[in-house]
Each structure stands twice: as structure tokens, then as C-alpha cells.
Design an enzyme around this catalytic site. Structure first.
Site, PDB file in Angstrom:
ATOM      1  N   ASP A  97     -36.524  24.017 -40.152  1.00 20.11           N
ATOM      2  CA  ASP A  97     -36.656  23.413 -41.483  1.00 20.11           C
ATOM      3  C   ASP A  97     -35.808  22.151 -41.444  1.00 20.11           C
ATOM      4  OD1 ASP A  97     -37.390  23.110 -44.046  1.00 20.11           O
ATOM      5  OD2 ASP A  97     -35.994  24.561 -44.879  1.00 20.11           O
ATOM      6  N   ASP A 114     -25.244  20.697 -34.146  1.00 20.48           N
ATOM      7  CA  ASP A 114     -26.443  19.865 -34.262  1.00 20.48           C
ATOM      8  C   ASP A 114     -27.586  20.611 -33.578  1.00 20.48           C
ATOM      9  OD1 ASP A 114     -28.478  18.045 -33.873  1.00 20.48           O
ATOM     10  OD2 ASP A 114     -27.135  16.386 -33.367  1.00 20.48           O
ATOM     11  N   CYS A 163     -39.713  19.150 -46.549  1.00 23.94           N
ATOM     12  CA  CYS A 163     -40.096  19.005 -47.950  1.00 23.94           C
ATOM     13  C   CYS A 163     -40.388  17.524 -48.190  1.00 23.94           C
ATOM     14  CB  CYS A 163     -39.043  19.569 -48.898  1.00 23.94           C
ATOM     15  SG  CYS A 163     -37.365  19.212 -48.434  1.00 23.94           S
ATOM     16  N   ALA A 197     -33.945  52.930 -33.977  1.00 20.54           N
ATOM     17  CA  ALA A 197     -32.835  53.848 -33.747  1.00 20.54           C
ATOM     18  C   ALA A 197     -31.554  53.129 -34.119  1.00 20.54           C
ATOM     19  CB  ALA A 197     -32.799  54.226 -32.274  1.00 20.54           C
ATOM     20  N   PRO A 198     -30.580  53.880 -34.608  1.00 17.44           N
ATOM     21  CA  PRO A 198     -29.324  53.201 -34.951  1.00 17.44           C
ATOM     22  C   PRO A 198     -28.680  52.521 -33.752  1.00 17.44           C
ATOM     23  CG  PRO A 198     -29.325  55.489 -35.735  1.00 17.44           C
ATOM     24  CD  PRO A 198     -30.540  55.299 -34.902  1.00 17.44           C
ATOM     25  N   ASP A 255     -26.488  25.346 -39.327  1.00 11.68           N
ATOM     26  CA  ASP A 255     -26.505  24.080 -40.060  1.00 11.68           C
ATOM     27  C   ASP A 255     -25.438  23.196 -39.438  1.00 11.68           C
ATOM     28  OD1 ASP A 255     -27.558  23.318 -43.225  1.00 11.68           O
ATOM     29  OD2 ASP A 255     -26.082  22.026 -42.240  1.00 11.68           O
TER      30      ASP A 255
HETATM   31  C1  LIG Z   1     -33.874  20.383 -45.792  1.00 11.41           C
HETATM   32  S1  LIG Z   1     -32.235  20.834 -45.907  1.00 11.41           S
HETATM   33  C2  LIG Z   1     -32.231  22.522 -45.798  1.00 11.41           C
HETATM   34  C3  LIG Z   1     -33.446  23.095 -46.101  1.00 11.41           C
HETATM   35  C4  LIG Z   1     -33.322  24.428 -46.699  1.00 11.41           C
HETATM   36  N1  LIG Z   1     -33.764  25.406 -45.762  1.00 11.41           N
HETATM   37  C5  LIG Z   1     -34.103  24.441 -47.984  1.00 11.41           C
HETATM   38  O1  LIG Z   1     -35.060  25.107 -48.111  1.00 11.41           O
HETATM   39  O2  LIG Z   1     -33.718  23.757 -48.906  1.00 11.41           O
HETATM   40  C6  LIG Z   1     -31.579  20.219 -44.445  1.00 11.41           C
HETATM   41  C7  LIG Z   1     -30.343  20.882 -43.844  1.00 11.41           C
HETATM   42  O3  LIG Z   1     -30.266  20.459 -42.499  1.00 11.41           O
HETATM   43  C8  LIG Z   1     -28.936  20.231 -42.164  1.00 11.41           C
HETATM   44  N2  LIG Z   1     -28.959  19.302 -41.010  1.00 11.41           N
HETATM   45  C9  LIG Z   1     -29.064  17.958 -41.007  1.00 11.41           C
HETATM   46  N3  LIG Z   1     -29.074  17.504 -39.735  1.00 11.41           N
HETATM   47  C10 LIG Z   1     -28.988  18.578 -38.929  1.00 11.41           C
HETATM   48  C11 LIG Z   1     -28.915  18.756 -37.522  1.00 11.41           C
HETATM   49  N4  LIG Z   1     -28.976  17.720 -36.680  1.00 11.41           N
HETATM   50  N5  LIG Z   1     -28.787  19.995 -37.038  1.00 11.41           N
HETATM   51  C12 LIG Z   1     -28.720  21.066 -37.863  1.00 11.41           C
HETATM   52  N6  LIG Z   1     -28.767  20.956 -39.207  1.00 11.41           N
HETATM   53  C13 LIG Z   1     -28.910  19.725 -39.730  1.00 11.41           C
HETATM   54  C14 LIG Z   1     -28.327  19.707 -43.435  1.00 11.41           C
HETATM   55  O4  LIG Z   1     -26.954  19.908 -43.479  1.00 11.41           O
HETATM   56  C15 LIG Z   1     -29.063  20.491 -44.501  1.00 11.41           C
HETATM   57  O5  LIG Z   1     -28.363  21.627 -44.885  1.00 11.41           O
END
Ligand SMILES: C[S@@+](CC[C@H](N)C(=O)[O-])C[C@H]1O[C@@H](n2cnc3c(N)ncnc32)[C@H](O)[C@@H]1O
Length: 838
Positions: free
Chosen positions: A291, A240, A344, A146-147, A213
Site C-alpha cells: 500500500d 524503507d 489512494c 494446532a497450538p 512503515d
Molecule cells: C498511503 S499511507 C498508508 C496507507 C494506509 N495503509 C491507509 O490505508 O491509509 C503511506 C504510508 O507509507 C509510509 N511510507 C512512506 N514511504 C515509505 C517507504 N519508503 N517505506 C515504507 N513505508 C513508507 C508512510 O509513512 C505512510 O504511513
């Protein structure tokens, strides 16, 4: 290793609403693949794009051709342009009645899709009516939409940890960069999650997606890029993730006592009392994607810089932060929710070791068997044995005890590795099920390398099984993780995120290299890109929800935009103030566009100190509204919430309005159209045809009289101001065609009309529909290009003559080589050295 030395093939994904994504997929399949199938370049056959077998619905493609083919082969150039233009028009092609436009977005990792598979399991979480995922059809459905969903009847759909900062929009090469920048890939996850949230017929879905981030700059890129998928359900935060503060919601209907709400979510009364009575229940998340920052060794194929700088201490150092982020996610998960932990990297210290330690610390959780998900994605099970490298010189020690013994007595207190860097004991393995983790190696299906683990609470595990930040921090510290890279210093409060205050900063000496490792990405030229905050202003002290406390700014964002140092040492963003639904400006917009009474006018917010609708109006859904109203955002910086839908129409309208003593009117923005369109009374939408579109593209302000009937008459009957036009599908002379209805905003002045989309989007639309750039800017650019070519040719002719005269020895060479090219080169050299050949 051989595979790692090969460049990563280019991949792209057709994104957006299902209906339109399918149309685009068909265009690629039926038009471009046959055209590209028989291309021969420099005597070698080059193949067309191929669908990635493991990606659902055939929406992801791989293109394995060298860059020069894209630049020089006419067929591939055309295909490249198609991808670029589709990406450009993504924001404005609205196909009724679906809610979001299509886009082509990059997908350099399978991981994003793997996340989604788990984000939408077959079983619909019982406490929510947001989307559920059907693995068979790969469609995401909503049982109720629903909206105006009651925010308290839905569970939030949130990804609070580190999501995808994007490439800058609009990037002409974003869908198909042959050496994809790390950032190009980053939007993929967030975009997919947004698409999932919007995959229903509902333009304002009930869920909530938070992308976080810790890097301030990257959150801006994320906001910028999310304009491709404007969403009233979207928030971006900057903190963080390992200390992501708890968010609150008002009490649910029927929860007439605070105690009931508290018991349900296991939030201590004591803590709440200390917080000073900001009541409500805790916001728990159905799905969390961690991630995490990683060493990025799985991206070696696209980030060649990692070859040079990689060292084993990167992964060792990140282990502690990764563990704390995962634990924080466990703490914030809804009892029936799921967490995807991914990196990764292929380093077990960043993967299985983190998962193992988190499962040890939080006993109520388990790994989910995802072997049935995406069966054609070839993967390997998680590792159960490994030996971490203890130093940069790759000293391998079988056990933690051996490692400690190897340290000089004086250095034992400074051990850089903890027990959790080593694999679990044999006796623990059976219960952990590390084989349920997913490892994707580059050689298996010509991809990057990555790791995915899915966690959930065990059936019957108590809600409060997860530790507080303090506990997680203590455990991580106990493991004596030395975190060389981790520069954030946390000052922990007495309890969990509610009471945590933090000060984080990147030390001045921190290099781009360190930054790249921390984020799991290698450096790239594109890293220099930056996006500016949109609305600079000063925060109001009594703003209902004001973001603060930055996580990381690298010192580069200083003095920019709306960032302000507040008295308490934190930072303040512009406040988020909801305007009264009966505000005259809001009511004016409703009247102008004939919006239905169901339009959620109570969810309009502004971002300026006075809380006045001064320039832009943003729309949120009920849940985002509730979150903004129930939290003070003192411990994290709230970067954005909702989507911009109306803006003040400057220029002629302002002059006209002030001459008549009226307020400057507002207009509907193209990015706001998908959210607002379902509320526009259908009879107020002006019908037009492809010829009318052409006239609007050819001129900035065509006169009303320039249009044919019935559009001219319909326009004549409309008052001045913002309107919505539907260009009906159909064809025109010369092969131009609209394959589906196109809905766009226009502005009507006293005598003329203009299309309210930006210049680049206009050009892209023109190319898409008419095969050429008919716009004023396009014609001017073509003219300039023609003049430049003519100049170059005439310069070349002159220089050839001069060069030939001055150096008769060239004669012989000129017989073999292209005279013009050489002459232009000679002219450039002369100009560079200040010599003039006469
Ligand atoms: C692996 S990369 C981002 C991955 C992205 N989703 C991708 O597919 O490429 C890691 C990211 O985590 C952020 N980062 C590093 N330490 C962090 C923290 N303590 N809390 C939140 N973000 C963090 C970095 O700024 C960066 O943008």
C-alpha cells in the site's frame, strides 16, 4: 468532479471474530436501524446506517448524516455511544471459545477488503496451512490449527510493506468520526489482516504478519492500535520498504543440507558466506500488500487540504519509490504467493505506469484477473493510455522523446521524468493485461478513489525471476526519475537486502505537507498525536535479535523511549530475549493460572538488557520465535514482536510480597487473555454472574464478602493472585443483560478482589451491559458534570440579571431569544475582556 466536492460519508465496519461480529451486526440491524429509521431532525428526515452492498457479509455500514445530528438527536447520540463503547470494550470481551474479540473499526475505503479478497484466494497455497479464503462464504478457514505448529511446516503470512499506522487507542470517536482522520482509516488493512490470521478457533495461529512503515512515529501508533487485536503472530518493523532486508528461517525438517535449502529459495551461497554464516533458508511471503506512499488524490473528499496543495509533480516524484517498493515485494514473494499493489491515487503514473514497469523488469510475473472478486464493488478497468504532466504548469507531452526534446540541452541530465512515466507501446499492451487493474472512482459508489492491482508469478516461472534490490534500484535510476519528495538516501551494498545498509533521514527542512504527500495522506489535526514507546531500556550487546537502523524519524522521536544511538551509527531497540521455559517466574504464572502443559512456555520473551523477566512477559508463536532467533535485525528496526500477556502486579501485591520476602507476583493482562485462555484449565476458571460483574464494576476493590454465592465461596477457595473469571450470559433486574459469556482477568488480594481491566474499558463495559456508567470514575464524572451544570446555570442567572439591568435595550431581544444562552455568552465575553459588569 462534483462528487469530489462532496464530503465522504462515514463508514464503519464490524470487525473481530466472525461469531461476535455477527452478534454485533445483528444488534445494529435489529435494534438500531429500526430506532433510527424514523428520526426527523430540524424538520428533515434522516436515514439510518445502510449496509455497503459490496462488502461481504453485510459487516460494513455507511452513515450519511451531518455531525450535528449525531450530537443533538437523542436516537443518533445513543447509536454513536453504542459504537464508541463497543470500540472501547473490544479488548476485553472474549466470547468462548472464539479467539479474538469483536470490534468496530472504521473503513473509509473499499480497498482494505479488496486486499483481503486477494489475500485469501479460493485456492489454498499448497505450501502452507495458514488460512485459506472461501469467497462464497467469506469465511477464512484453517485446515490445521494446532497450538504448537512446527514453524518449519508453515509458510509465513506476511505483509512486509507499509501497513496501516492507526489512530491512537483508545479513541472515543474512532469508529464513527464524521470527518475521519486519515489515520483513523489506516488501521483498517492491518486489522483486517490480523483478523484473518486469527479467524480460526486457534488462539495462537501459526502464521506471521509483519506491518512495516518507514515512519518511526507511525509504527508506534500502529503498535498502540494493534492492542485492539493483540496477536502473538504480529511484528512491526520500521524500514524503507524498497530495501526491506531479507529475513531468515532455520532449515526445514528433512532439509539436511544447506544446499538444498539454498536451491529451494534461490539465495546465493556466495552472499550467505559473506554474511558470516548466519545459516537458514530465506523467509518468503505468501501475501504482500504494497500500500505504497502516493499523492493521495483519491482521498480529496476527506482530505480537503489536498485541493490546495496538489501538483502533478507529487505523483511524478513518487513513481520511482513506488516502483522500487513493488520490485522489492516481487523479490520476496513465495513462488505461489500474491502481491496486492494499491494506492489512494487515480494518477496512472502512480498506478498502471508502476505496474507496467515492474512487469517489464520482472518478466516472470503477471496481473491477476480479479473481476470475479467482490462483484458488487463497481470498478473500472486499468488504463492503457495516458499523458503525464511534465511540470507544475501542466505541460502535457505525448511521448518521452518529446519530453526530452523539450528540455534545454543543459537540463537533459536532470530530467525529472523517466520513460516509465509514459504508457507502454501498443505492441506491449496485449501481454500486460492492464485492464486487470481495478480503478474505483468516487462517483461510482460514493467512496474515495483508489487503485488496486494483484500480481503473481506466472505458472512455471523460475523462483529467482525477481531482481535484487540493486537491480531494481538500477532500473529505477536508469529511468531518471527525479524524486523531489523522496528524501531517503540509500547506500546500497554489493547485493540484495542481506547486504544493504542504509541511512535514511528526513531533512530538517522537510515540512508536514511533504510528509503528508509522501504518505499519501493529507494533514490532519490528529497528526499531532503521538504514542510513547512502552518499555525504555538499553539494549544488550549480545541480544539475540535487536532491531536497529531507523527508516525515518523526522527528528521528532529523538531522545524518546528505548531508541538509542548505537556505536555503528544505527539505532537500537530493546533486545528481544526468550526466557527459559523453566524460568521460575514463567513457571509461577503457569501454576497460578493452572495452564495446561501445552502452553507454549518456550515462546515467552522479555525486552530488557538483562534478559530477565523483570516486568512484562510477551508471547509469540513458533514462527515469530524462529524469525527472531534467526535474524540479527541490524538493518531494520524491529519495533515489536508478539503480544504482552503477563506483567508484574505492582501496588499492594508488591508491598505484601516484600513483607513476606517473596518476589512480586505477575498477573495476566486483559490483552493477553485471548492468547492464554485456551491454555487455562477450564476447572480453574471461576464462574460468576451478572450481579457479580456489577459489584466488581461499582468498586475498585470490593471485599470478597460483598459477593453472593457461589462466587463468594469460589473466590474464598482461591489463592491470592491472578485468576480468570467467566461471567455467564444472563440478565439482571432493570433490563441489564449479558448476551454471551464474558471472560475477564481478576486479582485476588487477602480480602478483596479487583477486575483487571483499565478504567475506560470498565466504563464502556458498564454502559454496554447496564446502560449506565456504574464505575467509581463514572460516578465521579457524572457528579462533576452535574456540579458544573448547576454552576453554569446559577452563573447564567446572575449574569442575566446584571446584563438586563445594565442594558435595558436587551429587553426586546430577550423576548425573542433564549435568555440563558445569551447571558452565558455575555458573561464569557466580559470575562475574556477583563470587564466586570456591576
Ligand atoms: C498511503 S499511507 C498508508 C496507507 C494506509 N495503509 C491507509 O490505508 O491509509 C503511506 C504510508 O507509507 C509510509 N511510507 C512512506 N514511504 C515509505 C517507504 N519508503 N517505506 C515504507 N513505508 C513508507 C508512510 O509513512 C505512510 O504511513
Amino acid at each position: 468532479m462534483d462528487k469530489l466536492r462532496e464530503p465522504l460519508p462515514t463508514t464503519f465496519r464490524v470487525a473481530g471474530s466472525r461469531q461476535t461480529a455477527m452478534v454485533l451486526k445483528e444488534t445494529i440491524e435489529k435494534t438500531y436501524v429500526p430506532q433510527l429509521a424514523s428520526v426527523v431532525f430540524e424538520d428533515e428526515p434522516v436515514g439510518p446506517p445502510v449496509q455497503l452492498s459490496w462488502y461481504p457479509d453485510g459487516l460494513a455500514w455507511q452513515l450519511n448524516v451531518p455531525k450535528k445530528v449525531l450530537r443533538k438527536s437523542p436516537e443518533f447520540k445513543k447509536f454513536h455511544s453504542f459504537l464508541v463503547f463497543e470500540t472501547e470494550v473490544v479488548r476485553l470481551v472474549v466470547s468462548l471459545p472464539s479467539s479474538l474479540p469483536p470490534s468496530l473499526s472504521p473503513l473509509s475505503r473499499a480497498r482494505a477488503r479488496a486486499h483481503l479478497g486477494e489475500i485469501y484466494p479460493d485456492k489454498k497455497p499448497s505450501r502452507c496451512c495458514p488460512p485459506s479464503f472461501s469467497t462464497s462464504s467469506r469465511t477464512i478457514k484453517s485446515s490445521t490449527c494446532a497450538p504448537h505448529p512446527d514453524p518449519r511446516s508453515v509458510s509465513p503470512f506476511v505483509v512486509p510493506f507499509r501497513c496501516s499506522p492507526p489512530t491512537t487507542y483508545p479513541s472515543p470517536i474512532s469508529p464513527i468520526s464524521l470527518s475521519p482522520s486519515p489515520r483513523v482509516a489506516r488501521i483498517a488493512q492491518t486489522a483486517q489482516l490480523l483478523e484473518a490470521l486469527h479467524s480460526t478457533e486457534c488462539s495462537v495461529p501459526p502464521g506471521l504478519l509483519i506491518a512495516n512503515d518507514s515512519d518511526y512515529k507511525r509504527t508506534h501508533l500502529l503498535i498502540h492500535q494493534s492492542a485492539r487485536l493483540p496477536s502473538p503472530c504480529f511484528m512491526v518493523t520500521n524500514v524503507d520498504a524498497s530495501i526491506f532486508p531479507a529475513l531468515r528461517l532455520p532449515f526445514a525438517p528433512g532439509q539436511d543440507s544447506e544446499a538444498e535449502a539454498e536451491a529451494e529459495v534461490d539465495v546465493g551461497k556466495e552472499r550467505k558466506r559473506r554474511r558470516g554464516g548466519m545459516g537458514g533458508r530465506a523467509l518468503l511471503f505468501d501475501r504482500i500488500l504494497c500500500d505504497v506512499p502516493c499523492s493521495g488524490d483519491g482521498t480529496l473528499r476527506k482530505n480537503v487540504g489536498i485541493w490546495k496543495y496538489w501538483n502533478p509533480m507529487d505523483g511524478n516524484g513518487l513513481h520511482g519509490l513506488q516502483l522500487r517498493i513493488l520490485q522489492r515485494a516481487m523479490r520476496m514473494l513465495h513462488p505461489e504467493g500474491r502481491i496486492v499493489y494499491s494506492t489512494c491515487s487515480l494518477n496512472p503514473v502512480e498506478n498502471e505506469a508502476v505496474v507496467t514497469e515492474a512487469l517489464r523488469i520482472v518478466p516472470g510475473f503477471e496481473l491477476v484477473d480479479v473481476s470475479e472478486q467482490m462483484p458488487t464493488l463497481v470498478r473500472r478497468p486499468g488504463l492503457t493510455a495516458w499523458v503525464p504532466a511534465a511540470d507544475r504548469d501542466l505541460t502535457f507531452l505525448e511521448t518521452y522523446d518529446a519530453y526530452m526534446r523539450s528540455l534545454p540541452e543543459t537540463k537533459c541530465g536532470e530530467a525529472r521524468l523517466g520513460r516509465s512515466h509514459w504508457p507502454p507501446a501498443e505492441s506491449e499492451l496485449g501481454a500486460l493485461h492492464l485492464e486487470r487493474c481495478m480503478r474505483v472512482y468516487p462517483h461510482l459508489q460514493d467512496t474515495g478513489g483508489f487503485f488496486v492491482a494483484v500480481l503473481r508469478r506466472k505458472e512455471g516461472a523460475p523462483n529467482g525471476a525477481a531482481p535484487s534490490i540493486k537491480e531494481g534500484k538500477r532500473v529505477a535510476e536508469e529511468s531518471k526519475v527525479s524524486d523531489e519528495r523522496e528524501t531517503k538516501k540509500m547506500r546500497l551494498g554489493e547485493d540484495d537486502g542481506e547486504d544493504v545498509s542504509m541511512t535514511t533521514a528526513t531533512p530538517p527542512g522537510k515540512s508536514r505537507r511533504e510528509d503528508a504527500v509522501e504518505s499519501g495522506e493529507a494533514m490532519d489535526e490528529d497528526d499531532a498525536e503521538e504514542s510513547e514507546p512502552t518499555e525504555p531500556s538499553t539494549p544488550a550487546p549480545d541480544a539475540p535479535a535487536t532491531a536497529s537502523a531507523p527508516a525515518k524519524d523526522n527528528g521528532k522521536g529523538k531522545g524518546k523511549g528505548k531508541e538509542k544511538q548505537s556505536g555503528d551509527g544505527g539505532f537500537k531497540e530493546s533486545p528481544y530475549t526468550f526466557v527459559a521455559p523453566d524460568d521460575p517466574i514463567v513457571q509461577g504464572c503457569i501454576r497460578q493460572l493452572s495452564l495446561t502443559p501445552t502452553f507454549p512456555s518456550s515462546n515467552i520473551l522479555v525486552r530488557n538488557p538483562a534478559g530477565e523477566p523483570a516486568r512484562s512477559l510477551y508471547l509469540t508463536n513458533d514462527l515469530v520465535h524462529a524469525v527472531l532467533q534467526s535474524n540479527d535485525f541490524k538493518r531494520m528496526r524491529l519495533m515489536t514482536a508478539g503480544t504482552k500477556i503477563f506483567t508484574k502486579h505492582e501496588g499492594v501485591a508488591r508491598a505484601e510480597a516484600s513483607a513476606e520476602g517473596r518476589d512480586t507476583p505477575f498477573r495476566l493482562l486483559s490483552e493477553g487473555l485471548p492468547a492464554v485462555l485456551p491454555y487455562v484449565q477450564p476447572e480453574s476458571i471461576v464462574d460468576a454472574c451478572i450481579a457479580d460483574l456489577r459489584t466488581l464494576l461499582e468498586d475498585y476493590y470490593p471485599l470478597v464478602t460483598a459477593f453472593g454465592e457461589p462466587f463468594r465461596e469460589a473466590l474464598g477457595a482461591k489463592p491470592m493472585g491472578s485468576h480468570v473469571v467467566k461471567f455467564k450470559e444472563g440478565s439482571a433486574d432493570g433490563g441489564a443483560s449479558l448476551t454471551h459469556d464474558l471472560v475477564l482477568p481478576i486479582w485476588k488480594s487477602a480480602t478483596s478482589v479487583s477486575l483487571m481491566i483499565d478504567k475506560k474499558a470498565k466504563s464502556a463495559l458498564s454502559l454496554r451491559v447496564f446502560g449506565e456508567d456504574l464505575t467509581v470514575a463514572g460516578r465521579e464524572a457524572a457528579q462533576k458534570q452535574a456540579q458544573k451544570q448547576a454552576r453554569t446555570a446559577s452563573e447564567a442567572q446572575t449574569t442575566t440579571a446584571i446584563s438586563v439591568e445594565a442594558t435595558p435595550a436587551l429587553d426586546a431581544m430577550q423576548e425573542e431569544e433564549d435568555v440563558t444562552v445569551r447571558a452565558v455568552e455575555a458573561a464569557r465575553v466580559d470575562a475574556g475582556e477583563g470587564q466586570v459588569s456591576t
